[in-house]
Design an enzyme around this catalytic site. Structure first.
Site, PDB file in Angstrom:
ATOM      1  N   LYS A  85       0.857  -1.189   0.000  1.00  0.00           N
ATOM      2  CA  LYS A  85       0.000   0.000   0.000  1.00  0.00           C
ATOM      3  C   LYS A  85       0.895   1.241   0.000  1.00  0.00           C
ATOM      4  CE  LYS A  85      -3.873   2.162   2.509  1.00  0.00           C
ATOM      5  NZ  LYS A  85      -4.897   2.033   3.551  1.00  0.00           N
ATOM      6  N   SER A 132      -9.963   2.359   2.610  1.00  0.00           N
ATOM      7  CA  SER A 132      -9.025   3.056   1.767  1.00  0.00           C
ATOM      8  C   SER A 132      -8.037   2.138   1.062  1.00  0.00           C
ATOM      9  CB  SER A 132      -8.239   4.070   2.601  1.00  0.00           C
ATOM     10  OG  SER A 132      -7.461   3.400   3.594  1.00  0.00           O
ATOM     11  N   SER A 142     -10.458   0.030   6.906  1.00  0.00           N
ATOM     12  CA  SER A 142      -9.857   0.029   5.572  1.00  0.00           C
ATOM     13  C   SER A 142      -9.121  -1.238   5.154  1.00  0.00           C
ATOM     14  CB  SER A 142      -8.895   1.199   5.423  1.00  0.00           C
ATOM     15  OG  SER A 142      -9.637   2.375   5.232  1.00  0.00           O
TER      16      SER A 142
HETATM   17  N1  GLN Z   1     -13.564   4.906   6.062  1.00  0.00           N
HETATM   18  C1  GLN Z   1     -12.917   5.392   7.247  1.00  0.00           C
HETATM   19  C2  GLN Z   1     -12.446   6.796   7.039  1.00  0.00           C
HETATM   20  O1  GLN Z   1     -12.611   7.323   5.971  1.00  0.00           O
HETATM   21  C3  GLN Z   1     -11.784   4.489   7.631  1.00  0.00           C
HETATM   22  C4  GLN Z   1     -10.581   4.651   6.780  1.00  0.00           C
HETATM   23  C5  GLN Z   1      -9.455   3.782   7.209  1.00  0.00           C
HETATM   24  O2  GLN Z   1      -9.635   2.789   7.890  1.00  0.00           O
HETATM   25  N2  GLN Z   1      -8.259   4.192   6.823  1.00  0.00           N
HETATM   26  O3  GLN Z   1     -11.912   7.409   7.927  1.00  0.00           O
END
Ligand code: GLN
Length: 484
Positions: free
Chosen positions: A76, A151, A175
């Site tokens: 990532k 994400s 995410s």
């Molecule tokens: N969807 C959540 C956010 O936008 C979690 C994102 C994540 O876990 N990085 O904050």
């Protein structure tokens, strides 16, 4: 070589069926074929990958290999990797080549794994659909009109489409698990503190945690074995013995108890997801597992609490992007202040700006007690709910997501409906607990997962239960048509 498990790849390499260089070339070719339509990878560096592969081949010929030596892993783009462009999905870091390795990358390098490339992601890991990336949206390999989740959508789409055998990801509110669920994969968010955050670009430091997205619990166990390690450069890294997660995969689960939170299995639960979960429960019952209703009475507050704490921490973490030391800098400005303003205005996307605004608001004098402090107090109550629940059960079963993948563009105009994607995952981040999402079936041809939440540092039990489920089901072995 496509769709082999990490164990099978390891066997192929050790028995000299194929070399790491051949394997790496194979996946780089797959990327050439599929990435133009899926957009899972942001940065490739063939020469670097192939050099690592040749080094791995040397190790293999000297019989100096471990489980991941020579295996290409997608990383990532939140992990700093020396000499690699590391963008975190943002224009702000479009010109940033990391001068050092994050701990996670260092551990993969030490194990002899090959860095296959950097995967696309929501900007600064803020999002649930991978539509906020500066490098464009990622498409779900199961249906290219749908989001892969976020994400870590690039990591999930890379593995689901067979462009990579496994990938790293991070989970601040869901995410790892949400994209795993939406792409038919297994994704594990470890206990906070198990995997070092050193060199992992910070979003919300008290919630961020790295983990694997792979095809199976067994593959996740192999990945976690490499990723979990104490690190003095991360003050929240835990010093303790790391168990061999592979050894406990086949432990008996008969007679154990899984808790079902009544707050998750209520009328709000999507009917189709509910049917899938009932089948999962049935499978476990057939293996002799008992089920017990438990209560997580504050779980309905997780989303509001998270959207106070995460933006607060993000607003502080992202203050470092000021155009001075590294990253993007606006071209024209008349003084220092205007340089800051223009740099941040031009370098950050809309969702990131929204979070910074919310974060600075909840931290500002006069609102701190009403929002931030209150959120921290409820965060403790949420963690206490889990603590009490684990007195009655070994693991907790929950939905991973409220639904299967949604169409690209469907939620971009409505941030709150996007935030609701994590309604079943966020409470574990707030409590710091480990949790996995495993494939459990399909709804209208789109994959759906279920979640198992464990007690602190009990990844071994989570992986054990998931592996046992995956032994008697084959959802995790299905592959999308777009990838052939
Ligand atoms: N969807 C959540 C956010 O936008 C979690 C994102 C994540 O876990 N990085 O904050």
């Amino acid at each position: 070589m496509k769709n082999l498990s990490l164990k099978e790849l390891n066997l192929g390499l050790s028995s000299k069926k194929f070399s790491s260089e051949e394997l790496t070339r194979f996946f780089l070719n797959e990327i050439k074929t599929f990435n133009p339509k899926i957009n899972a990878f942001i940065t490739l560096d063939e020469e670097k990958s192939l050099q690592q592969a040749r080094d791995a081949d040397k190790r293999i010929s000297q019989d100096n290999m471990n489980e991941l030596t020579g295996i290409p892993i997608a990383q990532k783009d939140i992990f700093c990797a020396k000499g690699w462009k590391t963008t975190c999905g943002s224009k702000m870091l479009d010109n940033f080549y990391s001068p050092y390795d994050s701990k996670v990358i260092e551990l993969f390098n030490q194990s002899g794994a090959v860095n296959l490339g950097k995967t696309n992601m929501d900007e600064f890991a803020m999002g649930s659909s991978n539509e906020t990336s500066y490098y464009g949206k990622v498409r779900n390999p199961w249906n290219l009109d749908y989001v892969p989740g976020g994400s870590s959508g690039g990591s999930a789409a890379a593995v689901a489409s067979g462009m990579a055998p496994a990938a790293t990801a991070t989970d601040t509110g869901g995410s790892i698990r949400q994209p795993a669920s939406l792409c038919g994969l297994t994704g594990l968010k470890p206990t906070y503190g198990l995997v070092s955050r050193f060199g992992m670009i910070a979003f919300a430091s008290s919630l961020d945690q790295a983990g694997p997205i792979a095809k199976s619990a067994e593959d996740c166990a192999l990945m976690l074995k490499v990723m979990a390690a104490h690190d003095t450069r991360d003050s929240t890294s835990i010093k303790q013995n790391i168990p061999d997660y592979l050894k406990s995969l086949d432990n008996p689960i008969k007679g154990k108890t899984i808790g079902l939170p009544k707050e998750f299995f209520n009328d709000d639960l999507n009917q189709e997801v509910k049917i899938v979960l009932e089948q999962v429960i049935d499978s476990y019952q057939k293996m002799g597992v008992n089920f017990k209703e438990i209560s997580l009475s504050n779980s309905h507050l997780s989303i509001p609490v998270y959207y106070v704490i995460a933006p607060a921490e993000a607003s502080s973490n992202l203050s470092r992007y000021d155009g001075v030391k590294f990253g993007y800098r606006a071209k024209e400005f008349k003084d220092l202040e205007e340089m800051y303003l223009k740099t941040r205005e031009q370098g950050f996307g809309e969702e990131v700006k929204r979070r910074i605004l919310v974060g600075t608001y909840v931290l500002s004098a006069g609102y701190y007690d009403a929002y931030y402090l209150k959120a921290q107090k409820i965060r403790r109550l949420i963690a206490d709910d889990f603590k009490n629940a684990f007195k009655e059960c070994d693991l907790i079963l929950a939905p991973s997501c409220p639904s299967t993948a949604f169409k690209i563009g469907d939620k971009t105009e409505d941030p709150v409906s996007m935030y609701m994607q994590d309604m079943y995952t966020i409470s574990t981040n707030l409590a710091g607990l480990p949790a996995i999402s495993s494939p459990a079936g399909f709804i209208n041809k789109m994959p759906v997962g279920f979640q198992l939440i464990g007690n602190y540092f009990d990844e071994a039990t989570i992986l054990n239960f998931t592996h046992q489920y995956q032994r008697i089901t084959d959802w995790h072995q299905k592959t999308p048509e777009a990838a052939v």
